[in-house]
Design a protein around this motif. Structure first.
Motif, mmCIF file in Angstrom:
data_model
loop_
_atom_site.group_PDB
_atom_site.id
_atom_site.type_symbol
_atom_site.label_atom_id
_atom_site.label_comp_id
_atom_site.label_asym_id
_atom_site.label_seq_id
_atom_site.Cartn_x
_atom_site.Cartn_y
_atom_site.Cartn_z
ATOM 1 N N ALA A 161 -14.541 -4.199 3.858
ATOM 2 C CA ALA A 161 -14.175 -3.125 4.181
ATOM 3 C C ALA A 161 -12.607 -2.534 4.528
ATOM 4 O O ALA A 161 -12.066 -1.419 4.191
ATOM 5 C CB ALA A 161 -15.058 -2.159 4.232
ATOM 6 N N TYR A 164 -9.373 -1.209 2.725
ATOM 7 C CA TYR A 164 -9.295 0.117 2.272
ATOM 8 C C TYR A 164 -9.148 1.264 3.186
ATOM 9 O O TYR A 164 -10.158 2.157 2.915
ATOM 10 C CB TYR A 164 -10.526 0.195 1.251
ATOM 11 C CG TYR A 164 -9.991 -1.254 0.282
ATOM 12 C CD1 TYR A 164 -9.105 -1.359 -1.058
ATOM 13 C CD2 TYR A 164 -10.978 -2.414 -0.224
ATOM 14 C CE1 TYR A 164 -9.007 -1.892 -1.502
ATOM 15 C CE2 TYR A 164 -11.260 -3.385 -1.073
ATOM 16 C CZ TYR A 164 -10.001 -3.304 -1.951
ATOM 17 O OH TYR A 164 -10.209 -4.717 -2.527
ATOM 18 N N THR A 165 -8.648 0.811 4.238
ATOM 19 C CA THR A 165 -9.745 1.890 5.662
ATOM 20 C C THR A 165 -8.825 3.514 5.202
ATOM 21 O O THR A 165 -9.556 4.709 5.024
ATOM 22 C CB THR A 165 -8.308 1.533 7.007
ATOM 23 O OG1 THR A 165 -9.035 0.146 7.174
ATOM 24 C CG2 THR A 165 -8.634 2.492 7.577
ATOM 25 N N THR A 168 -10.845 4.592 2.021
ATOM 26 C CA THR A 168 -12.497 5.129 1.794
ATOM 27 C C THR A 168 -11.879 6.644 2.741
ATOM 28 O O THR A 168 -12.755 7.559 2.597
ATOM 29 C CB THR A 168 -12.464 4.717 3.374
ATOM 30 O OG1 THR A 168 -12.762 3.193 2.340
ATOM 31 C CG2 THR A 168 -14.491 4.529 3.278
ATOM 32 N N LEU A 211 -18.209 6.420 4.561
ATOM 33 C CA LEU A 211 -17.132 6.497 4.734
ATOM 34 C C LEU A 211 -16.610 6.685 5.765
ATOM 35 O O LEU A 211 -15.176 5.914 6.141
ATOM 36 C CB LEU A 211 -16.683 7.288 3.288
ATOM 37 C CG LEU A 211 -16.823 6.353 1.959
ATOM 38 C CD1 LEU A 211 -17.115 7.702 1.207
ATOM 39 C CD2 LEU A 211 -17.487 5.226 2.106
#
Length: 528
Positions: A161, A164-165, A168, A211
């Protein structure tokens, strides 16, 4: 922090703890099934059908989740799954107890002329959401299992993850804005935190908080060095440089925007508190906490001075003095609260005219804003009735509190389990948070440390906000009690949260890869 993590990993038991997890899960199910049995025996004198339907279904779901976890995450923390199942099971038992509207105890109360509050407790629906929530837990465990193969099909890990900081973060903002979109957003009890998807109501903020943890962890792991630098020192506080205050100011305005648009104080408090706590974990500077608390106080003060934030003002007024709003009160623009309860003349006038909501209509005619403190006061009465040991499951009258199955399920359980039972519930929450924090300290990667710490703290902060609200410690908010309250959004989001912690605890506790050959030996390779 790294040295402490190495010390913890050096003493962690690397053997599999599946037997311990199985035993704890069996105890959690015994606790849940005993709650169902006590409800039936106390109310009707025999074992209820829910013991075999709801309790049996939860038993199958819980052990199915255990076997998946034992196979794919054998070194995972043995406490997390049993603790979550215990909370989910007790919440389901209480909702089932509130759903029994035709029980003998309810009939006796009705014949005695006691005022009954209609509710929408739905044990069948909650069991369905439990099935979906545990299903999402299993799916997350299966998808996040290939940590050594990040490019494997359907493979996704918490570390993945980080790539895709910002994407997100954008997704989290979109979810937060959905409740104010005309056509799908809905305002319930003065707060715009819901959206309608067909016949279902979804609270997207429950998923947005996860998120945001991903976004904050990814951002802070890259910026923590700069934000740890010291600017000026005032007394015991080492203040950061002025140029580094930008991110916290942006999050402050973002939280105020959530407060202004959605009129939900609890959600704004949750998001801002989450960022400040993760900022402290990243920098280990108390000055950031002091700045965060000060900015939060300023933000709440600004909100109370705005005329279109009457809902927030009423929440604070009810927190300070709920009596004028009992059964309905109208806050006039002059600041005076006028009662519009069923005993007032203006209420009776609109009631005689056939108005569905006489209190709202009466307040609208007076030109004020309507609110009702019955929820809060009846919840406090329930806690008082429960005392230290409680009346026992099935022997109280928790249905007399509005929304006793959702927002005020903590008070409902307090009436029947007493202070002792509530302390046990809070201890279960504390254990989940403690195991999550231990996983964060033991994690090898700085990003995973922040991620696990943020996920753990968001659960702790949510419990504090809702429990503090229903016990009148802080102003009442619209958050749900994790795993206990009726509703699908919260249940699914929190089961995903547990799956993340289980995944990360497995990575932190598993033994390091063994060397292929003994140290000191040399491998000879022939090129001929």
């Amino acid at each position: 922090m790294n040295s402490l993590g190495e010390q913890i990993r050096s003493v962690l038991p690397y053997q599999r703890r599946n037997a311990a997890s199985f035993a704890l899960l069996a105890f959690a199910m015994v606790l849940t099934l005993s709650a169902f049995a006590e409800v039936g025996l106390a109310r009707d004198g025999y074992l209820p059908a829910g013991l075999f339907t709801y309790g049996g279904a939860l038993l199958v779901l819980a052990f199915a989740a255990y076997f998946v976890m034992a196979k794919f995450l054998p070194y995972a923390d043995p406490l997390l799954l049993p603790l979550a199942v215990a909370l989910n099971g007790l919440g389901l038992a209480m909702i089932y107890r509130l759903d029994l509207d035709t029980s003998q105890g309810h009939k006796v109360a009705a014949l005695a002329g006691k005022k009954l509050i209609p509710d929408d407790a739905n044990a069948t629906g909650q069991l369905m959401w439990t099935f979906i929530g545990i299903g999402m837990f299993v799916a997350a465990v299966l998808i996040m299992r290939d940590t050594s193969k990040p490019d494997a099909p359907l493979s996704f890990t918490p570390k993945t993850a980080q790539r895709y900081t910002y994407l997100t973060g954008l997704a989290a903002i979109i979810l937060l804005l959905l409740p104010i979109v005309p056509g799908i957003g809905a305002e319930i009890n003065g707060a715009k935190v819901w959206i309608h998807v067909g016949p279902l109501s979804v609270q997207p903020g429950e998923f947005a908080k996860l998120l945001l943890v991903v976004f904050f962890a990814g951002y802070l792991v890259n910026k923590r060095q700069a934000m740890s630098l010291i600017g000026k020192k005032i007394g015991p506080f080492s203040l950061p440089r002025a140029r580094d205050l930008g991110p916290i100011v942006v999050i402050w305005f973002f939280s105020l925007g959530v407060l202004f648009m959605q009129k939900d104080l609890g959600t704004a408090l949750l998001y801002f508190g989450l960022f400040v706590s993760m900022l402290y974990i990243a920098t280990q500077r108390v000055s950031w906490v002091a700045i965060g608390v000060g900015m939060l106080a300023v933000g709440v003060f600004v909100a109370t001075q705005l005329p279109f934030m009457a809902h927030v003002n009423q929440r604070i007024d009810i927190w300070q003095n709920p009596k004028p709003y009992f059964d309905g009160g109208c806050l006039l623009h002059t600041g005076k609260v006028v009662p519009v309860n069923p005993d007032t003349t203006i209420y009776k006038q609109f009631k005689a005219q056939g108005s569905s909501y006489p209190g709202y209509a009466a307040c609208a005619k007076l030109g004020g804003d309507y609110s009702d403190s019955r929820q809060l006061m009846m919840g406090l009465f329930s806690l008082g009735e429960g005392g230290v040991l409680g009346k026992g499951l099935g022997q109280g009258e928790p249905w007399r509190t509005p929304l006793s199955f959702s927002d005020f399920i903590f008070d409902s359980m307090g009436e029947e389990l007493g202070l002792t039972g509530l302390m046990a519930l809070l201890l279960i929450y504390a254990l989940i948070v403690q195991r999550g924090m231990k996983t964060a300290v033991a994690a090898r990667d700085p990003y995973l440390k922040l991620f696990a710490g943020g996920v753990s703290f968001v659960l702790a902060l949510q419990v504090f906000v809702i429990v503090g609200g229903v016990t009148k410690l802080i102003p009442l908010t619209g958050l749900t009690t994790p795993f206990l309250s009726q509703g699908g959004s919260s249940l699914m989001a929190n089961w995903i949260l547990i799956a993340i912690l289980v995944r990360m605890s497995h990575d932190a506790r598993k033994p390091a890869p063994q060397a292929i050959q003994d140290e000191g030996m040399t491998q000879i390779v022939s090129t001929r």
